[in-house]
Design a protein around this motif. Structure first.
Motif, PDB file in Angstrom:
ATOM      1  N   LEU A  43       8.027  14.415   2.479  1.00  0.00           N
ATOM      2  CA  LEU A  43       7.045  14.664   3.538  1.00  0.00           C
ATOM      3  C   LEU A  43       5.820  13.779   3.345  1.00  0.00           C
ATOM      4  O   LEU A  43       5.294  13.210   4.313  1.00  0.00           O
ATOM      5  CB  LEU A  43       6.651  16.144   3.522  1.00  0.00           C
ATOM      6  CG  LEU A  43       5.640  16.581   4.600  1.00  0.00           C
ATOM      7  CD1 LEU A  43       6.221  16.354   5.984  1.00  0.00           C
ATOM      8  CD2 LEU A  43       5.257  18.049   4.418  1.00  0.00           C
ATOM      9  N   VAL A  44       5.371  13.644   2.111  1.00  0.00           N
ATOM     10  CA  VAL A  44       4.227  12.767   1.817  1.00  0.00           C
ATOM     11  C   VAL A  44       4.535  11.328   2.208  1.00  0.00           C
ATOM     12  O   VAL A  44       3.702  10.637   2.811  1.00  0.00           O
ATOM     13  CB  VAL A  44       3.867  12.858   0.313  1.00  0.00           C
ATOM     14  CG1 VAL A  44       2.901  11.744  -0.074  1.00  0.00           C
ATOM     15  CG2 VAL A  44       3.261  14.213  -0.007  1.00  0.00           C
ATOM     16  N   LEU A  45       5.740  10.857   1.872  1.00  0.00           N
ATOM     17  CA  LEU A  45       6.125   9.490   2.219  1.00  0.00           C
ATOM     18  C   LEU A  45       6.116   9.279   3.734  1.00  0.00           C
ATOM     19  O   LEU A  45       5.620   8.257   4.220  1.00  0.00           O
ATOM     20  CB  LEU A  45       7.508   9.184   1.645  1.00  0.00           C
ATOM     21  CG  LEU A  45       8.061   7.783   1.923  1.00  0.00           C
ATOM     22  CD1 LEU A  45       7.138   6.722   1.345  1.00  0.00           C
ATOM     23  CD2 LEU A  45       9.460   7.639   1.364  1.00  0.00           C
ATOM     24  N   LEU A  46       6.652  10.238   4.466  1.00  0.00           N
ATOM     25  CA  LEU A  46       6.659  10.132   5.931  1.00  0.00           C
ATOM     26  C   LEU A  46       5.246  10.107   6.489  1.00  0.00           C
ATOM     27  O   LEU A  46       4.946   9.359   7.431  1.00  0.00           O
ATOM     28  CB  LEU A  46       7.461  11.296   6.523  1.00  0.00           C
ATOM     29  CG  LEU A  46       8.977  11.274   6.286  1.00  0.00           C
ATOM     30  CD1 LEU A  46       9.619  12.532   6.853  1.00  0.00           C
ATOM     31  CD2 LEU A  46       9.600  10.035   6.921  1.00  0.00           C
ATOM     32  N   ILE A  47       4.361  10.917   5.907  1.00  0.00           N
ATOM     33  CA  ILE A  47       2.974  10.957   6.380  1.00  0.00           C
ATOM     34  C   ILE A  47       2.282   9.621   6.113  1.00  0.00           C
ATOM     35  O   ILE A  47       1.561   9.098   6.971  1.00  0.00           O
ATOM     36  CB  ILE A  47       2.205  12.114   5.698  1.00  0.00           C
ATOM     37  CG1 ILE A  47       2.745  13.466   6.194  1.00  0.00           C
ATOM     38  CG2 ILE A  47       0.708  12.004   5.971  1.00  0.00           C
ATOM     39  CD1 ILE A  47       2.152  14.653   5.486  1.00  0.00           C
TER      40      ILE A  47
ATOM     41  N   ARG B 251       0.818  -1.217   0.000  1.00  0.00           N
ATOM     42  CA  ARG B 251       0.000   0.000   0.000  1.00  0.00           C
ATOM     43  C   ARG B 251       0.850   1.265   0.000  1.00  0.00           C
ATOM     44  O   ARG B 251       0.573   2.218  -0.749  1.00  0.00           O
ATOM     45  CB  ARG B 251      -0.936   0.017   1.216  1.00  0.00           C
ATOM     46  CG  ARG B 251      -2.070  -0.965   1.153  1.00  0.00           C
ATOM     47  CD  ARG B 251      -3.133  -0.611   2.187  1.00  0.00           C
ATOM     48  NE  ARG B 251      -2.594  -0.561   3.536  1.00  0.00           N
ATOM     49  CZ  ARG B 251      -2.537  -1.588   4.361  1.00  0.00           C
ATOM     50  NH1 ARG B 251      -2.983  -2.778   3.962  1.00  0.00           N
ATOM     51  NH2 ARG B 251      -2.053  -1.452   5.579  1.00  0.00           N
ATOM     52  N   VAL B 252       1.894   1.280   0.844  1.00  0.00           N
ATOM     53  CA  VAL B 252       2.705   2.499   0.986  1.00  0.00           C
ATOM     54  C   VAL B 252       3.359   2.918  -0.332  1.00  0.00           C
ATOM     55  O   VAL B 252       3.182   4.054  -0.787  1.00  0.00           O
ATOM     56  CB  VAL B 252       3.762   2.323   2.105  1.00  0.00           C
ATOM     57  CG1 VAL B 252       4.760   3.481   2.085  1.00  0.00           C
ATOM     58  CG2 VAL B 252       3.068   2.255   3.461  1.00  0.00           C
ATOM     59  N   PRO B 253       4.134   2.041  -1.005  1.00  0.00           N
ATOM     60  CA  PRO B 253       4.752   2.482  -2.265  1.00  0.00           C
ATOM     61  C   PRO B 253       3.740   2.782  -3.365  1.00  0.00           C
ATOM     62  O   PRO B 253       3.947   3.692  -4.166  1.00  0.00           O
ATOM     63  CB  PRO B 253       5.671   1.316  -2.648  1.00  0.00           C
ATOM     64  CG  PRO B 253       5.162   0.138  -1.900  1.00  0.00           C
ATOM     65  CD  PRO B 253       4.578   0.676  -0.644  1.00  0.00           C
ATOM     66  N   VAL B 254       2.631   2.010  -3.403  1.00  0.00           N
ATOM     67  CA  VAL B 254       1.626   2.257  -4.449  1.00  0.00           C
ATOM     68  C   VAL B 254       1.028   3.646  -4.292  1.00  0.00           C
ATOM     69  O   VAL B 254       0.947   4.434  -5.256  1.00  0.00           O
ATOM     70  CB  VAL B 254       0.533   1.172  -4.420  1.00  0.00           C
ATOM     71  CG1 VAL B 254      -0.657   1.588  -5.286  1.00  0.00           C
ATOM     72  CG2 VAL B 254       1.085  -0.149  -4.913  1.00  0.00           C
ATOM     73  N   VAL B 255       0.613   3.981  -3.077  1.00  0.00           N
ATOM     74  CA  VAL B 255       0.029   5.308  -2.833  1.00  0.00           C
ATOM     75  C   VAL B 255       1.053   6.407  -3.082  1.00  0.00           C
ATOM     76  O   VAL B 255       0.748   7.446  -3.693  1.00  0.00           O
ATOM     77  CB  VAL B 255      -0.518   5.393  -1.384  1.00  0.00           C
ATOM     78  CG1 VAL B 255      -0.969   6.814  -1.068  1.00  0.00           C
ATOM     79  CG2 VAL B 255      -1.661   4.420  -1.194  1.00  0.00           C
ATOM     80  N   PHE B 256       2.294   6.168  -2.651  1.00  0.00           N
ATOM     81  CA  PHE B 256       3.341   7.183  -2.835  1.00  0.00           C
ATOM     82  C   PHE B 256       3.597   7.449  -4.318  1.00  0.00           C
ATOM     83  O   PHE B 256       3.667   8.607  -4.747  1.00  0.00           O
ATOM     84  CB  PHE B 256       4.628   6.734  -2.141  1.00  0.00           C
ATOM     85  CG  PHE B 256       5.797   7.638  -2.422  1.00  0.00           C
ATOM     86  CD1 PHE B 256       5.900   8.876  -1.800  1.00  0.00           C
ATOM     87  CD2 PHE B 256       6.791   7.257  -3.313  1.00  0.00           C
ATOM     88  CE1 PHE B 256       6.971   9.717  -2.065  1.00  0.00           C
ATOM     89  CE2 PHE B 256       7.856   8.096  -3.586  1.00  0.00           C
ATOM     90  CZ  PHE B 256       7.944   9.329  -2.954  1.00  0.00           C
ATOM     91  N   PHE B 257       3.733   6.393  -5.105  1.00  0.00           N
ATOM     92  CA  PHE B 257       4.036   6.573  -6.521  1.00  0.00           C
ATOM     93  C   PHE B 257       2.852   7.162  -7.286  1.00  0.00           C
ATOM     94  O   PHE B 257       3.038   7.856  -8.287  1.00  0.00           O
ATOM     95  CB  PHE B 257       4.486   5.252  -7.146  1.00  0.00           C
ATOM     96  CG  PHE B 257       5.901   4.887  -6.812  1.00  0.00           C
ATOM     97  CD1 PHE B 257       6.957   5.695  -7.221  1.00  0.00           C
ATOM     98  CD2 PHE B 257       6.190   3.754  -6.070  1.00  0.00           C
ATOM     99  CE1 PHE B 257       8.273   5.367  -6.908  1.00  0.00           C
ATOM    100  CE2 PHE B 257       7.496   3.429  -5.750  1.00  0.00           C
ATOM    101  CZ  PHE B 257       8.543   4.233  -6.169  1.00  0.00           C
ATOM    102  N   ILE B 258       1.640   6.886  -6.834  1.00  0.00           N
ATOM    103  CA  ILE B 258       0.478   7.540  -7.452  1.00  0.00           C
ATOM    104  C   ILE B 258       0.544   9.047  -7.224  1.00  0.00           C
ATOM    105  O   ILE B 258       0.346   9.850  -8.150  1.00  0.00           O
ATOM    106  CB  ILE B 258      -0.833   6.957  -6.889  1.00  0.00           C
ATOM    107  CG1 ILE B 258      -1.024   5.528  -7.396  1.00  0.00           C
ATOM    108  CG2 ILE B 258      -2.025   7.832  -7.282  1.00  0.00           C
ATOM    109  CD1 ILE B 258      -2.231   4.834  -6.798  1.00  0.00           C
ATOM    110  N   ILE B 259       0.834   9.454  -5.999  1.00  0.00           N
ATOM    111  CA  ILE B 259       0.939  10.882  -5.682  1.00  0.00           C
ATOM    112  C   ILE B 259       2.112  11.504  -6.443  1.00  0.00           C
ATOM    113  O   ILE B 259       2.002  12.606  -6.996  1.00  0.00           O
ATOM    114  CB  ILE B 259       1.099  11.088  -4.162  1.00  0.00           C
ATOM    115  CG1 ILE B 259      -0.155  10.615  -3.433  1.00  0.00           C
ATOM    116  CG2 ILE B 259       1.379  12.556  -3.841  1.00  0.00           C
ATOM    117  CD1 ILE B 259      -0.055  10.661  -1.931  1.00  0.00           C
ATOM    118  N   ALA B 260       3.259  10.791  -6.485  1.00  0.00           N
ATOM    119  CA  ALA B 260       4.420  11.310  -7.216  1.00  0.00           C
ATOM    120  C   ALA B 260       4.107  11.465  -8.702  1.00  0.00           C
ATOM    121  O   ALA B 260       4.535  12.427  -9.345  1.00  0.00           O
ATOM    122  CB  ALA B 260       5.619  10.377  -7.016  1.00  0.00           C
ATOM    123  N   GLY B 261       3.351  10.517  -9.257  1.00  0.00           N
ATOM    124  CA  GLY B 261       2.973  10.611 -10.664  1.00  0.00           C
ATOM    125  C   GLY B 261       2.077  11.802 -10.935  1.00  0.00           C
ATOM    126  O   GLY B 261       2.226  12.494 -11.949  1.00  0.00           O
TER     127      GLY B 261
END
Length: 313
Positions: A46-50, A10-20
């Protein structure tokens, strides 16, 4: 509530969606947005930490809720978790090993003997993935030290110099095929029949009115003799066509109307007039131009011709 997707997915998927989304909305040219704008990189960190903090908080809440259940409810909860697909159970098992944490039902084995207002602390070991990463960084550091500081291998500055040297070679190779990159410093006399034919067409459209079709000169100077007002040779003729003649009374600059390749073609065609005999030649203007690259004998011959022409006048 049962989560079919583990947090490490979940963490990397959500992060990469936001980064994209950030990369799509911010115009950063050819480079990624986080490289062009450091604030974007700070935002993504900051998003990743959150996201990680949210996962940790949710996991803690689930743990508290689990501990508050009676034995029967805990059994039902565990039964639902066991009902996961086989592949997902295997992935979660590997993840748990890498995490190195105790199962919830075994946490009582690592509870420390102190508490703060009922909050107890677990004596967890460092996660195996962290330890392995730390050991790998030590090995990498040792190899790096030997490679670059003991054996004096090529560092980033050496690689930069190599890349710059190769870039210059690539640029020169590209210029050979990119005719419109030519300027008066790099232009060369064209001898190909196709280039001269193209130059003739340009000359007939733009130059005949001032220099006549046979180059004998009219409003403009005679192009058939050895005299040049702003210098002869391919480089000087190209520059005159590009930048224009003398201020106030010379030819206009054609660089806004003609491409560099077209100016090279017409300049090469113009030089074909030298030595020909026009029907109505205009009187010579300027000085006899001698190429600095020609031999001394040729230069002496040119000067002799100029003296003889002055005597005839």
């Amino acid at each position: 509530m049962r989560n079919l997707i583990p947090s490490w997915i979940r963490v990397p998927v959500v992060f990469f969606i936001i980064a994209g989304i950030v990369e799509y909305t911010i115009d950063s040219g050819e480079k990624p947005a986080f490289m062009e704008q450091p604030m974007v990189l700070l935002f993504l960190l900051l998003v990743l930490l959150i996201i990680i903090a949210i996962e940790a908080i949710v996991a803690s809440i689930k743990n508290v809720l689990y501990q508050s259940l009676d034995a029967e409810a805990q059994a039902r909860y565990d039964a639902k978790n066991v009902a996961q697909p086989k592949a997902l159970r295997w992935i979660n098992k590997i993840y748990s090993k890498l995490l190195g944490s105790k199962p919830i039902e075994e946490e009582h084995e690592i509870i420390l003997d102190h508490n703060y207002d009922g909050i107890k602390e677990l004596d967890n070991n460092l996660p195996p993935w962290w330890l392995y990463g730390f050991y790998a960084s030590i090995i990498f550091g040792a190899i790096y030290l030997v490679r670059f500081h003991v054996l004096n291998g090529d560092n980033q500055y050496d690689e930069l110099e190599t890349d710059l040297a190769q870039a210059k070679i690539d640029i020169e190779e590209y210029k050979k095929t990119a005719k419109d990159l030519v300027d008066f410093n790099t232009v060369e006399l064209l001898a190909d029949a196709g280039d001269l034919k193209a130059g003739q067409k340009i000359y007939e459209v733009n130059c005949v009115a001032c220099h006549k079709a046979d180059g004998g000169g009219g409003i403009g100077p005679n192009l058939t003799d050895k005299h040049w007002i702003l210098g002869g040779g391919i480089k000087n003729v190209f520059k005159t066509i590009s930048e224009g003649g003398r201020d106030g009374k010379g030819m206009i600059a054609w660089k806004q109307s003609l491409k560099p390749s077209e100016m090279a073609q017409v300049a090469s065609y113009v030089l074909q007039f030298e030595g020909t005999t026009p029907a109505e030649p205009k009187a010579a203007e300027g000085d006899i131009w001698v190429d600095k690259n020609v031999s001394t004998e040729d230069a002496t011959e040119a000067v002799t011709v100029e003296v003889e022409e002055l005597k005839e006048d």
